[in-house]
Motif scaffolding. Structure first.
Motif, PDB file in Angstrom:
ATOM      1  N   ALA A 195       0.825  -1.202   0.000  1.00  0.00           N
ATOM      2  CA  ALA A 195       0.000   0.000   0.000  1.00  0.00           C
ATOM      3  C   ALA A 195       0.862   1.255   0.000  1.00  0.00           C
ATOM      4  O   ALA A 195       0.348   2.363  -0.181  1.00  0.00           O
ATOM      5  CB  ALA A 195      -0.925   0.004   1.219  1.00  0.00           C
ATOM      6  N   GLY A 196       2.163   1.083   0.197  1.00  0.00           N
ATOM      7  CA  GLY A 196       3.106   2.192   0.311  1.00  0.00           C
ATOM      8  C   GLY A 196       3.576   2.310   1.742  1.00  0.00           C
ATOM      9  O   GLY A 196       2.777   2.202   2.685  1.00  0.00           O
ATOM     10  N   GLU A 197       4.892   2.518   1.913  1.00  0.00           N
ATOM     11  CA  GLU A 197       5.406   2.602   3.287  1.00  0.00           C
ATOM     12  C   GLU A 197       4.707   3.769   4.004  1.00  0.00           C
ATOM     13  O   GLU A 197       4.426   4.807   3.419  1.00  0.00           O
ATOM     14  CB  GLU A 197       6.937   2.783   3.271  1.00  0.00           C
ATOM     15  CG  GLU A 197       7.470   4.114   2.805  1.00  0.00           C
ATOM     16  CD  GLU A 197       7.374   5.228   3.845  1.00  0.00           C
ATOM     17  OE1 GLU A 197       7.431   4.932   5.045  1.00  0.00           O
ATOM     18  OE2 GLU A 197       7.226   6.390   3.435  1.00  0.00           O
ATOM     19  N   ASP A 205      -3.365  -5.688   5.750  1.00  0.00           N
ATOM     20  CA  ASP A 205      -4.371  -6.039   4.742  1.00  0.00           C
ATOM     21  C   ASP A 205      -3.729  -6.563   3.457  1.00  0.00           C
ATOM     22  O   ASP A 205      -4.445  -7.008   2.552  1.00  0.00           O
ATOM     23  CB  ASP A 205      -5.256  -4.830   4.413  1.00  0.00           C
ATOM     24  CG  ASP A 205      -6.205  -4.486   5.550  1.00  0.00           C
ATOM     25  OD1 ASP A 205      -6.483  -5.377   6.372  1.00  0.00           O
ATOM     26  OD2 ASP A 205      -6.652  -3.320   5.619  1.00  0.00           O
ATOM     27  N   ASN A 206      -2.402  -6.482   3.375  1.00  0.00           N
ATOM     28  CA  ASN A 206      -1.708  -7.096   2.244  1.00  0.00           C
ATOM     29  C   ASN A 206      -2.015  -8.594   2.239  1.00  0.00           C
ATOM     30  O   ASN A 206      -2.054  -9.237   3.299  1.00  0.00           O
ATOM     31  CB  ASN A 206      -0.201  -6.912   2.362  1.00  0.00           C
ATOM     32  CG  ASN A 206       0.288  -5.517   1.990  1.00  0.00           C
ATOM     33  OD1 ASN A 206       1.465  -5.349   1.686  1.00  0.00           O
ATOM     34  ND2 ASN A 206      -0.568  -4.522   2.013  1.00  0.00           N
ATOM     35  N   VAL A 207      -2.220  -9.137   1.047  1.00  0.00           N
ATOM     36  CA  VAL A 207      -2.558 -10.560   0.908  1.00  0.00           C
ATOM     37  C   VAL A 207      -1.296 -11.329   0.522  1.00  0.00           C
ATOM     38  O   VAL A 207      -0.648 -11.019  -0.481  1.00  0.00           O
ATOM     39  CB  VAL A 207      -3.656 -10.761  -0.152  1.00  0.00           C
ATOM     40  CG1 VAL A 207      -3.912 -12.249  -0.381  1.00  0.00           C
ATOM     41  CG2 VAL A 207      -4.943 -10.060   0.293  1.00  0.00           C
ATOM     42  N   ALA A 283       0.240  -8.843  -2.231  1.00  0.00           N
ATOM     43  CA  ALA A 283      -0.592  -7.927  -3.008  1.00  0.00           C
ATOM     44  C   ALA A 283      -1.411  -7.028  -2.088  1.00  0.00           C
ATOM     45  O   ALA A 283      -1.849  -7.445  -1.010  1.00  0.00           O
ATOM     46  CB  ALA A 283      -1.532  -8.707  -3.922  1.00  0.00           C
ATOM     47  N   ASP A 284      -1.609  -5.796  -2.534  1.00  0.00           N
ATOM     48  CA  ASP A 284      -2.493  -4.868  -1.843  1.00  0.00           C
ATOM     49  C   ASP A 284      -3.750  -4.698  -2.690  1.00  0.00           C
ATOM     50  O   ASP A 284      -3.702  -4.076  -3.759  1.00  0.00           O
ATOM     51  CB  ASP A 284      -1.810  -3.519  -1.643  1.00  0.00           C
ATOM     52  CG  ASP A 284      -2.743  -2.483  -1.059  1.00  0.00           C
ATOM     53  OD1 ASP A 284      -3.448  -2.820  -0.081  1.00  0.00           O
ATOM     54  OD2 ASP A 284      -2.800  -1.349  -1.573  1.00  0.00           O
ATOM     55  N   PRO A 285      -4.874  -5.248  -2.264  1.00  0.00           N
ATOM     56  CA  PRO A 285      -6.095  -5.190  -3.082  1.00  0.00           C
ATOM     57  C   PRO A 285      -6.542  -3.774  -3.414  1.00  0.00           C
ATOM     58  O   PRO A 285      -7.086  -3.528  -4.492  1.00  0.00           O
ATOM     59  CB  PRO A 285      -7.137  -5.906  -2.210  1.00  0.00           C
ATOM     60  CG  PRO A 285      -6.343  -6.787  -1.304  1.00  0.00           C
ATOM     61  CD  PRO A 285      -5.079  -6.036  -1.037  1.00  0.00           C
ATOM     62  N   GLU A 286      -6.325  -2.826  -2.516  1.00  0.00           N
ATOM     63  CA  GLU A 286      -6.811  -1.463  -2.734  1.00  0.00           C
ATOM     64  C   GLU A 286      -6.046  -0.749  -3.845  1.00  0.00           C
ATOM     65  O   GLU A 286      -6.639  -0.145  -4.736  1.00  0.00           O
ATOM     66  CB  GLU A 286      -6.730  -0.655  -1.440  1.00  0.00           C
ATOM     67  CG  GLU A 286      -7.326   0.741  -1.572  1.00  0.00           C
ATOM     68  CD  GLU A 286      -7.366   1.479  -0.258  1.00  0.00           C
ATOM     69  OE1 GLU A 286      -7.500   2.718  -0.283  1.00  0.00           O
ATOM     70  OE2 GLU A 286      -7.258   0.833   0.802  1.00  0.00           O
ATOM     71  N   SER A 287      -4.713  -0.819  -3.816  1.00  0.00           N
ATOM     72  CA  SER A 287      -3.905  -0.113  -4.815  1.00  0.00           C
ATOM     73  C   SER A 287      -3.677  -0.941  -6.069  1.00  0.00           C
ATOM     74  O   SER A 287      -3.386  -0.402  -7.136  1.00  0.00           O
ATOM     75  CB  SER A 287      -2.554   0.272  -4.220  1.00  0.00           C
ATOM     76  OG  SER A 287      -1.759  -0.882  -3.984  1.00  0.00           O
ATOM     77  N   ARG A 360       9.595  -9.042  -8.403  1.00  0.00           N
ATOM     78  CA  ARG A 360       8.871  -8.701  -9.647  1.00  0.00           C
ATOM     79  C   ARG A 360       7.585  -7.959  -9.295  1.00  0.00           C
ATOM     80  O   ARG A 360       6.689  -8.503  -8.657  1.00  0.00           O
ATOM     81  CB  ARG A 360       8.560  -9.978 -10.438  1.00  0.00           C
ATOM     82  CG  ARG A 360       8.044  -9.716 -11.845  1.00  0.00           C
ATOM     83  CD  ARG A 360       8.202 -10.962 -12.702  1.00  0.00           C
ATOM     84  NE  ARG A 360       7.468 -12.106 -12.206  1.00  0.00           N
ATOM     85  CZ  ARG A 360       7.711 -13.378 -12.559  1.00  0.00           C
ATOM     86  NH1 ARG A 360       8.709 -13.651 -13.394  1.00  0.00           N
ATOM     87  NH2 ARG A 360       6.978 -14.370 -12.086  1.00  0.00           N
ATOM     88  N   VAL A 361       7.525  -6.688  -9.722  1.00  0.00           N
ATOM     89  CA  VAL A 361       6.403  -5.823  -9.402  1.00  0.00           C
ATOM     90  C   VAL A 361       5.444  -5.716 -10.584  1.00  0.00           C
ATOM     91  O   VAL A 361       5.870  -5.591 -11.732  1.00  0.00           O
ATOM     92  CB  VAL A 361       6.899  -4.419  -9.000  1.00  0.00           C
ATOM     93  CG1 VAL A 361       5.724  -3.499  -8.684  1.00  0.00           C
ATOM     94  CG2 VAL A 361       7.825  -4.504  -7.804  1.00  0.00           C
ATOM     95  N   SER A 362       4.147  -5.767 -10.297  1.00  0.00           N
ATOM     96  CA  SER A 362       3.138  -5.608 -11.336  1.00  0.00           C
ATOM     97  C   SER A 362       1.910  -4.938 -10.728  1.00  0.00           C
ATOM     98  O   SER A 362       1.879  -4.612  -9.541  1.00  0.00           O
ATOM     99  CB  SER A 362       2.762  -6.955 -11.956  1.00  0.00           C
ATOM    100  OG  SER A 362       2.224  -7.827 -10.977  1.00  0.00           O
ATOM    101  N   VAL A 363       0.877  -4.731 -11.564  1.00  0.00           N
ATOM    102  CA  VAL A 363      -0.358  -4.124 -11.102  1.00  0.00           C
ATOM    103  C   VAL A 363      -1.530  -5.022 -11.479  1.00  0.00           C
ATOM    104  O   VAL A 363      -1.641  -5.471 -12.629  1.00  0.00           O
ATOM    105  CB  VAL A 363      -0.567  -2.723 -11.707  1.00  0.00           C
ATOM    106  CG1 VAL A 363      -1.914  -2.152 -11.282  1.00  0.00           C
ATOM    107  CG2 VAL A 363       0.565  -1.795 -11.294  1.00  0.00           C
ATOM    108  N   GLU A 364      -2.357  -5.290 -10.517  1.00  0.00           N
ATOM    109  CA  GLU A 364      -3.566  -6.091 -10.751  1.00  0.00           C
ATOM    110  C   GLU A 364      -4.715  -5.133 -11.049  1.00  0.00           C
ATOM    111  O   GLU A 364      -5.095  -4.306 -10.215  1.00  0.00           O
ATOM    112  CB  GLU A 364      -3.881  -6.933  -9.521  1.00  0.00           C
ATOM    113  CG  GLU A 364      -5.001  -7.938  -9.712  1.00  0.00           C
ATOM    114  CD  GLU A 364      -5.151  -8.832  -8.499  1.00  0.00           C
ATOM    115  OE1 GLU A 364      -4.872 -10.028  -8.602  1.00  0.00           O
ATOM    116  OE2 GLU A 364      -5.522  -8.307  -7.427  1.00  0.00           O
TER     117      GLU A 364
END
Length: 365
Positions: A195-197, A205-207, A283-287, A360-364
């Motif tokens: 979600a960001g530091e 809440d990170n999954v 993963a952070d569902p919100e971001s 490895r960073v990505s966006v859902e």
């Protein structure tokens, strides 16, 4: 006509990060990919200082905990983003035996040796050997650890190579050689919040998803008992993925009590592999930010920031508290030199050590 020169897909920029109070000059290298992901590494501790990643709206945030000023990494070391060694994680009673000889290490963690004993690789200023832009941007850091350093045998020449490709995959390669039989276990100790530091909701809440059907239970001093226990039916079952907060307050589970939450090594189903394979997804569902961790090593320490107690003032003046970040540390198992059933951490002359891992960073969407 000369062929067109291809555009540089990932850039590497080298700069001064300032000086420590003892005059040590610290450098930084920033690797930047086309998709907005960037990583800044400090020579002090070969530390992943900043790891910037966009969310599904394109908003970029630093996803790792740490300090804004380099002096704090020396004055208040907490391993954030650092290269840890010679031996990452804990060694019981701060001792191990090799070829019939017992070696004593600094006991910096309730009589145990943690992450090199307090004067390990994380608090050394590494040499920036090479910086390169191109399809893959990279930076090479080197360090020599003399024979007897913190009680470890052998002169070890260590190298850490950070490489960022155009898609934002950050590979970290740990290489080391020795002139005497020794033990080596190197990893990166980044603590993440997707979600960001400093996000006010913390990181719980990170999954998290970990492909491990077993973990290594610990004693009250957080040293593995030697058992490989099934995660089935316990708070340590992350195989299907679940929010980090699930099970962290289960005071009926003695292992949760010992670790003040999750602070345990997972025996990855893949085991020791020649090429990096998936060890975790966070993963952070919100971001929508997603992190995949890949490694060649057989273990993954998951630490849910249980000992962050509000006394650490981090980036942007954020006060870090319990649950504000999650460490995912690929490794040999903790205390492996004292457990013959664990994958060996022994390294011999002529047989170099190597650990390859990837963030490895990505966006859902």
């Amino acid at each position: 006509m000369l062929p067109a020169t291809p555009a540089v897909a990932a850039e590497a920029t080298r700069a001064s990060a300032g000086a420590l109070d003892d005059g040590t000059q610290v450098e930084s290298v920033t690797l930047t990919a086309e998709n907005g992901v960037s990583a800044t590494i400090l020579s002090f501790g070969a530390t992943l200082w900043k790891f910037m990643a966009p969310d599904r709206e394109g908003k970029v945030a630093d996803i790792t905990l740490g300090y804004d000023d380099i002096q704090s990494y020396k004055d208040k070391p907490n391993y954030w983003g650092a290269t840890v060694g010679r031996y990452a994680n804990r060694i019981g009673n701060a001792t191990f035996s090799l070829d019939g000889k017992t070696y004593t290490l600094p006991g910096n963690d309730h009589g145990q040796s943690l992450h090199g004993g307090g004067k390990g690789f994380d608090v050394q200023n590494w040499t920036v050997e090479k910086v390169k832009s191109g399809p893959v941007a990279s930076a090479v850091f080197t360090l020599t650890s003399p024979d007897g350093d913190s009680g470890y045998p052998g002169t070890v020449k260590a190298r850490v190579t950070y490489s960022l490709d155009e898609n934002g995959a950050l590979q970290i390669v740990f290489d080391a050689t020795t002139d005497k039989p020794t033990i080596i276990n190197m990893t990166n100790h980044a603590i993440f919040n997707m979600a960001g530091e400093g996000a006010p909701q913390g990181a719980m809440d990170n999954v998290l998803k970990v492909p491990a059907s077993h973990y290594t239970p610990v004693s009250a001093t957080l040293i593995p008992t030697g058992e490989l226990a099934p995660v089935e039916g316990t708070p340590f079952d992350f195989r299907a993925g679940k929010a980090m907060h699930e099970g962290l307050r289960d005071g009926t589970d003695q292992q949760i009590v010992y670790g003040r939450g999750v602070d345990h090594n997972f025996a990855l189903d893949k085991g020791l592999t020649k090429k990096p394979e998936l060890a975790a997804t966070l993963a952070d569902p919100e971001s929508g930010r997603v992190l995949e961790v890949l490694t060649t090593e057989p273990g993954l320490q998951v630490y849910a920031g249980n000992f962050l107690d509000g006394t650490y003032i981090g980036k942007q003046g954020h006060l870090y508290r319990m649950g504000d970040g999650i460490a995912l540390e690929p490794q040999k198992f903790p205390d492996a030199p004292n457990h013959s059933n664990f994958v060996s951490a022994r390294v011999d002359p002529g047989k170099p050590y190597r650990h390859v891992m990837v963030y490895r960073v990505s966006v859902e969407r």
